[in-house]
Design an enzyme around this catalytic site. Structure first.
Site, PDB file in Angstrom:
ATOM      1  N   ASP A  32      20.003  -3.325 -36.357  1.00  0.00           N
ATOM      2  CA  ASP A  32      18.732  -3.573 -35.695  1.00  0.00           C
ATOM      3  C   ASP A  32      18.833  -4.924 -34.988  1.00  0.00           C
ATOM      4  O   ASP A  32      19.761  -5.704 -35.240  1.00  0.00           O
ATOM      5  CB  ASP A  32      17.615  -3.576 -36.743  1.00  0.00           C
ATOM      6  CG  ASP A  32      16.258  -3.841 -36.140  1.00  0.00           C
ATOM      7  OD1 ASP A  32      15.935  -3.224 -35.105  1.00  0.00           O
ATOM      8  OD2 ASP A  32      15.516  -4.688 -36.674  1.00  0.00           O
ATOM      9  N   ASP A  34      15.584  -7.155 -33.446  1.00  0.00           N
ATOM     10  CA  ASP A  34      14.485  -8.054 -33.793  1.00  0.00           C
ATOM     11  C   ASP A  34      14.402  -8.248 -35.299  1.00  0.00           C
ATOM     12  O   ASP A  34      14.308  -7.277 -36.055  1.00  0.00           O
ATOM     13  CB  ASP A  34      13.147  -7.492 -33.285  1.00  0.00           C
ATOM     14  CG  ASP A  34      13.056  -7.486 -31.771  1.00  0.00           C
ATOM     15  OD1 ASP A  34      13.256  -8.539 -31.169  1.00  0.00           O
ATOM     16  OD2 ASP A  34      12.805  -6.413 -31.195  1.00  0.00           O
TER      17      ASP A  34
END
Length: 312
Positions: A32, A34
């Site tokens: 991922d 953020d």
């Protein structure tokens, strides 16, 4: 009646005692962005070095984000600016998955978009036309809208992503198109909020807009982003990834880690974004099997903590 307490099973803290077993368990890394690699335009610690070192060890790296607002070309610029080694084909966003999904369906109509240019650019790459990406403010009484809103008969799908210009007319258009049962309903993701750094304000995510359209249309969408398995199927089909040899790194249990579990991947949660240790402790102590599914295999405070372990 006595209730049996489930044994505590927190994710294992990565350390020098288990790092070799950990590294030997996967060839591919999905991470991922953020809350794991960056917050806003700032790298979290030395996350860029950690990912680049995994590459140096021969691991294939793919960046999987639920953010639909940027195209992959725009993401390449950001990754490089922040010191990450990257190729365009290693970036997987809901907008990209949406375009691939429609292409697989032999879709030949228009997509009405609630979203941004990140979605339109990916559609254009596969030759799919679109409409709707522009502010459409509400300027009069609701009773006037039937006289001003004309539906495009060529629209065959409605796609909802993040849109700061979301408005009543857009909601009305989307729901009206979806009155046709043959019109596809796509959501880039269903995230309720997203992290935005040091602030007490809540930043609503795409899921809030999706719920509005879903409520008005009275039908559910097909989700492209995590935790949907569609995102992994696109990556694995193109790059021939074996789930049991793939690691998912994330900061949010209900999207990143659940995505990993849904797809049969190894999982590592970092506490540099949404998830805190208290949440892991609560999940570990619950008797709810569905909630316990949100627990990762391993955890680290942040990705930077991986760096000294890679040299052992």
């Amino acid at each position: 009646m006595t209730t049996l307490k489930m044994p505590n099973s927190l994710p294992k803290r990565l350390d020098k005692n288990c790092i070799k077993q950990f590294l030997n368990s996967f060839d591919n890394v999905l991470t991922d962005c953020d809350g794991v690699l960056w917050v806003g335009d700032s790298v979290i610690g030395r996350a860029n070095e950690a990912i680049n070192q995994l590459r140096a060890l021969g691991k294939k790296v793919f960046y999987v984000t639920n953010n639909s607002s940027r195209s992959r070309d725009a993401y390449v610029e950001k990754f490089k600016r922040l010191g990450f080694i990257v190729k365009k084909e290693e970036i997987v966003s809901p907008s990209y998955v949406m375009a691939q999904y429609l292409k697989q369906q032999d879709f030949n109509k228009k997509v009405y978009i609630i979203g941004s240019s990140g979605m339109t650019e990916e559609l254009e790459e596969v030759g799919i036309s679109h409409t709707g990406v522009a502010p459409e403010p509400f300027k009069g009484p609701v009773t006037d809208l039937p006289n001003t809103i004309k539906l495009d008969p060529d629209v065959g799908a409605v796609a909802v992503g993040f849109d700061t210009h979301f408005s009543f007319p857009k909601l009305m258009r989307a729901a009206s198109h979806l009155n046709d049962p043959n019109c596809l309903f796509i959501a880039t993701n269903t995230d309720e909020r997203f992290p935005i750094g040091e602030t007490s304000l809540v930043f609503p995510g795409t899921g809030c807009l999706v719920r509005c359209v879903e409520t008005a249309a009275r039908r559910p969408p097909v989700a492209m982003g995590k935790p949907s398995e569609k995102m992994f199927s696109v990556i694995s089909d193109k790059h021939h990834l074996e789930p049991t040899r793939t690691l998912m790194i994330g900061d949010k249990c209900t999207t990143d880690i659940l995505f990993g579990k849904n797809c049969g991947l190894h999982t590592l949660v970092v506490l540099s974004g949404v998830t805190e240790m208290k949440e892991l402790e609560d999940l570990a102590s619950t008797t709810d099997d569905e909630k316990r599914k949100l627990l990762a295999d391993y955890y680290l405070p942040e990705l930077t903590d991986l760096i000294p372990l890679l040299s052992i």
